[in-house]
Design a protein around this motif. Structure first.
Motif: not given
Length: 95
Positions: A4-7, A9-10, A13, A21, A24-25, A28
């Motif tokens: 997912d996009t949170a992963t 971004k992590k 980082s 954003e 990231a989308t 993914a």
């Protein structure tokens, strides 16, 4: 494997990569596909397959590892601006 996009971004980082954003989308599903291919490689039966270092079997031509002085010290000393007892003489840099 789903990413997912949170992963994304992590991971960005942790790698100190600034992404938007939209990036990231977009990344993914690509990362998910890459991890899927890695999972497919893990399913391959490699029993009895010897590890390879190259596709073509080639032999390196090795020579004996013999330590010598080169036998050209006198020739090298001819190029030295200053020499003493067969060594290069350099100015003192630490007092």
């Amino acid at each position: 494997m789903s990413v997912d996009t949170a992963t994304v971004k992590k991971i960005a980082s942790l790698a100190r990569i600034a992404i938007t954003e939209e990036d990231a989308t977009r990344l993914a599903p690509e990362l998910g596909n890459i991890l899927g291919w890695i999972e497919q490689l893990g399913e391959v039966d490699t029993q009895g397959v010897e590890p390879m270092t190259a596709v073509i079997a080639n032999q390196l031509r090795l020579r004996d590892d013999v330590v010598n002085d080169g036998g050209i010290r006198d020739l090298l000393m001819q190029n030295a601006p200053q020499a003493e007892h067969g060594f290069f003489t350099v100015p003192k840099v630490i007092e």
